[in-house]
Write an enzyme that holds these catalytic residues in place. Structure first.
Site, PDB file in Angstrom:
ATOM      1  N   HIS A 135       0.965  -1.055   0.155  1.00 50.94           N
ATOM      2  CA  HIS A 135       0.152  -0.010  -0.094  1.00 50.94           C
ATOM      3  C   HIS A 135       0.862   1.334  -0.050  1.00 50.94           C
ATOM      4  O   HIS A 135       2.193   1.321   0.528  1.00 50.94           O
ATOM      5  CB  HIS A 135      -1.065  -0.026   1.167  1.00 50.94           C
ATOM      6  CG  HIS A 135      -2.092   1.076   1.387  1.00 50.94           C
ATOM      7  ND1 HIS A 135      -1.507   2.137   2.014  1.00 50.94           N
ATOM      8  CD2 HIS A 135      -3.221   1.108   1.035  1.00 50.94           C
ATOM      9  CE1 HIS A 135      -2.701   2.886   1.954  1.00 50.94           C
ATOM     10  NE2 HIS A 135      -3.749   2.121   1.593  1.00 50.94           N
ATOM     11  N   ASP A 213       2.781  -4.724   7.972  1.00 54.57           N
ATOM     12  CA  ASP A 213       1.926  -3.888   8.000  1.00 54.57           C
ATOM     13  C   ASP A 213       0.529  -4.896   8.154  1.00 54.57           C
ATOM     14  O   ASP A 213       0.230  -5.507   7.274  1.00 54.57           O
ATOM     15  CB  ASP A 213       1.626  -3.287   6.590  1.00 54.57           C
ATOM     16  CG  ASP A 213       0.661  -2.630   6.195  1.00 54.57           C
ATOM     17  OD1 ASP A 213      -0.441  -2.616   7.078  1.00 54.57           O
ATOM     18  OD2 ASP A 213       0.343  -1.759   5.178  1.00 54.57           O
ATOM     19  N   GLN A 216      -4.749  -5.027   7.157  1.00 54.48           N
ATOM     20  CA  GLN A 216      -5.806  -5.776   6.642  1.00 54.48           C
ATOM     21  C   GLN A 216      -5.939  -7.252   7.401  1.00 54.48           C
ATOM     22  O   GLN A 216      -6.683  -7.986   6.931  1.00 54.48           O
ATOM     23  CB  GLN A 216      -5.548  -5.940   5.250  1.00 54.48           C
ATOM     24  CG  GLN A 216      -5.528  -4.889   4.395  1.00 54.48           C
ATOM     25  CD  GLN A 216      -7.169  -4.079   4.203  1.00 54.48           C
ATOM     26  OE1 GLN A 216      -7.967  -4.918   4.758  1.00 54.48           O
ATOM     27  NE2 GLN A 216      -6.984  -3.062   3.773  1.00 54.48           N
ATOM     28  N   LYS A 239     -10.324  -0.567  10.969  1.00 54.11           N
ATOM     29  CA  LYS A 239     -10.526  -1.644  10.012  1.00 54.11           C
ATOM     30  C   LYS A 239     -10.782  -3.099  10.770  1.00 54.11           C
ATOM     31  O   LYS A 239     -10.742  -3.946  10.356  1.00 54.11           O
ATOM     32  CB  LYS A 239      -9.174  -1.982   9.011  1.00 54.11           C
ATOM     33  CG  LYS A 239      -8.987  -0.793   8.172  1.00 54.11           C
ATOM     34  CD  LYS A 239      -7.750  -1.167   7.134  1.00 54.11           C
ATOM     35  CE  LYS A 239      -7.386   0.040   6.397  1.00 54.11           C
ATOM     36  NZ  LYS A 239      -7.965   0.688   5.324  1.00 54.11           N
TER      37      LYS A 239
HETATM   38  N1  C6P Z   1      -6.188   0.591   3.053  1.00 45.68           N
HETATM   39  C1  C6P Z   1      -8.214   0.364   1.430  1.00 45.68           C
HETATM   40  O1  C6P Z   1      -9.307   0.642   0.821  1.00 45.68           O
HETATM   41  P1  C6P Z   1      -4.896   3.601   7.234  1.00 45.68           P
HETATM   42  O2  C6P Z   1      -5.466   4.528   6.376  1.00 45.68           O
HETATM   43  O3  C6P Z   1      -3.587   4.119   7.972  1.00 45.68           O
HETATM   44  O4  C6P Z   1      -5.879   3.230   8.455  1.00 45.68           O
HETATM   45  O5  C6P Z   1      -4.245   2.309   6.693  1.00 45.68           O
HETATM   46  C2  C6P Z   1      -3.501   2.398   5.499  1.00 45.68           C
HETATM   47  C3  C6P Z   1      -3.230   1.184   4.855  1.00 45.68           C
HETATM   48  C4  C6P Z   1      -2.125   0.581   4.962  1.00 45.68           C
HETATM   49  N2  C6P Z   1      -1.839  -0.647   4.646  1.00 45.68           N
HETATM   50  C5  C6P Z   1      -2.791  -1.456   4.136  1.00 45.68           C
HETATM   51  C6  C6P Z   1      -2.557  -2.906   3.406  1.00 45.68           C
HETATM   52  C7  C6P Z   1      -4.036  -0.694   3.833  1.00 45.68           C
HETATM   53  O6  C6P Z   1      -4.900  -1.555   3.234  1.00 45.68           O
HETATM   54  C8  C6P Z   1      -4.416   0.330   4.257  1.00 45.68           C
HETATM   55  C9  C6P Z   1      -5.577   1.161   3.901  1.00 45.68           C
HETATM   56  C10 C6P Z   1      -7.593   1.243   2.476  1.00 45.68           C
HETATM   57  O7  C6P Z   1      -7.592  -0.859   0.935  1.00 45.68           O
HETATM   58  C11 C6P Z   1      -7.559   2.713   2.239  1.00 45.68           C
HETATM   59  S1  C6P Z   1      -6.731   3.106   0.655  1.00 45.68           S
END
Ligand code: C6P
Length: 422
Positions: A135, A213, A216, A239
């Site tokens: 990401h 990370d 998910q 999430k």
């Molecule tokens: N992905 C999606 O719709 P934040 O924004 O900090 O809570 O998470 C960022 C992030 C980091 N790593 C992964 C693997 C992610 O999937 C995400 C957030 C969302 O897929 C928003 S783009």
């Protein structure tokens, strides 16, 4: 171990998934006149009453600033805040609560390490290893670091056919000049579940630190940082049924101790003089200013909620729905599915030859189905896959097989509609 007494939680515990839907008030509404089907869980999940009630209770009875006052409300708020930290430690099996730093989310947790740790320990010529499925939140902070210090970013390739990392060539990438290997646990576009335990073990052999990370994965499967063997791990509360604006950075205690502060301000200091200051103990050293207290308390309720169901059960539910969706979508004409054929997490990305992903998602919304269309903050991955955008359905504990059937029906209608216009 005596094989006879090995009863897995999956066998011993049945979950009434339909009943759980009652915990989520938001699901019981119509959108554009149709029953809402919420398939955008990788972006953010819905919140159960238990979390909403915890937030209400905090604001109605205990609201005060933490670690500052000596009055009753402040003591209660501080106790609840620190109880949540202990709960997070238990949630991911950290050795101690001091290894848990509250952040705004995954993004801030990764930026914290890239800046505070990276500025001190990464030098010109060093390498940071990422994967091609990261990401933007696990790419851009490292690019900023690399530009600051003159380091190099390198990427472990994926196999386009099955969306898996190419582990056969890992040793070619994981050399002794790699200072840190940062990897996603579950891909938000492909649904790939990466073997993070193996990746961390391989990184350790060459002396590289590791960051996982878990944006998910934290709310979708069991996480054990000691078993994974990572140095850092990041995730977001929103999430996993928790509030927005709260997240977690896990760091091995000795690594956090050796990392300088990230931001300056109240609470992160031990003493301040006109010219210099000394720092508070870990983890407070990394929590400058008034934190997101209600978020931390809501996160506690979310962790209790998820563990009340069982994260292994949730993982199995996600996997089953995703496998079913994958099979059903694969039957449609002109549909290309991305990512692994088997063993995927609850994320299914697809493209149709005849309808652009944005159009598809817009029309699906008119039918009450919330999908996401676009690059999902995975532009380098999209480039590798040779696509601009995908439509994505991502599942969680309150989704059902009947909803997947409805998605397939809606897609057929959309394809028919666009075909009739040509
Ligand atoms: N992905 C999606 O719709 P934040 O924004 O900090 O809570 O998470 C960022 C992030 C980091 N790593 C992964 C693997 C992610 O999937 C995400 C957030 C969302 O897929 C928003 S783009």
């Amino acid at each position: 171990m005596n094989e006879d007494v090995q009863i897995t939680p999956l066998q011993s515990k049945k979950v009434d998934w339909a009943a759980l839907r009652e915990d989520f008030p938001i699901l019981h509404q119509r959108v554009h006149g149709r029953p809402l089907i919420y398939f955008d869980n990788a972006a953010t999940t819905q919140k159960p009453k238990q979390v909403i009630d915890a937030l209400r209770h905090y604001y109605e009875t205990d609201n005060a600033n933490v670690h500052r006052g000596v009055h009753e409300l402040s003591n209660r708020a501080s106790a609840a805040y620190e109880a949540s930290r202990k709960r997070v430690a238990r949630f991911i099996n950290a050795k101690r609560a001091e290894e848990i730093v509250f952040t705004r989310g995954t993004t801030e947790a990764i930026n914290l390490i890239a800046q505070a740790w990276g500025n001190k320990y990464v030098k010109a010529g060093d390498k940071i290893l990422l994967t091609e499925m990261e990401h933007h939140s696990n790419i851009v902070p490292w690019q900023l670091l690399a530009q600051r210090v003159g380091a190099e970013l390198i990427y472990l390739p994926i196999n386009v056919e099955n969306g898996l990392l190419d582990l056969n060539h890992l040793d070619e990438w994981l050399t002794t000049d790699v200072k840190l290997f940062a990897m996603t646990h579950i891909s938000n576009t492909l649904g790939t579940v990466n073997p993070v335990m193996e990746l961390c073990a391989r990184a350790r052999r060459v002396g590289a630190l590791t960051l996982v990370d878990a944006a998910q994965s934290a709310g979708h499967c069991r996480i054990d940082v000691q078993e994974i063997g990572c140095d850092f791990l990041a995730f977001s509360g929103h999430k996993m049924c928790g509030p927005t604006g709260i997240g977690v950075l896990y760091g091995r205690f000795e690594k956090l101790e050796a990392t300088p502060p990230y931001e300056g301000g109240g609470d992160m200091i031990s003493s301040v003089d006109f010219q210099q200051s000394t720092w508070n103990k870990v983890p407070h050293k990394f929590e400058a200013g008034t934190p997101h207290i209600s978020g931390v308390i809501g996160l506690h309720a979310a962790m209790d909620y998820l563990d009340g169901i069982g994260r292994e059960q949730i993982a199995q539910h996600d996997h089953e729905l995703a496998a079913y969706a994958y099979e059903e979508l694969a039957r449609l004409k002109n549909v290309r599915l991305l990512g692994p054929h088997i063993g995927r997490a609850g994320v299914v990305s697809f493209l149709t030859a005849d309808v652009h992903a944005h159009d598809l998602v817009t029309v699906a919304d008119q039918c009450g189905v919330a999908l996401r269309g676009g690059h999902h903050c995975n532009q380098p991955l999209m480039k590798k896959l040779g696509v601009e955008a995908t439509a994505r359905a991502s599942f969680y504990l309150y989704n059902t097989q009947a909803e997947v059937d409805r998605l397939v029906e809606v897609l057929k209608e959309i394809q028919k509609f666009f075909a009739s216009r040509h």
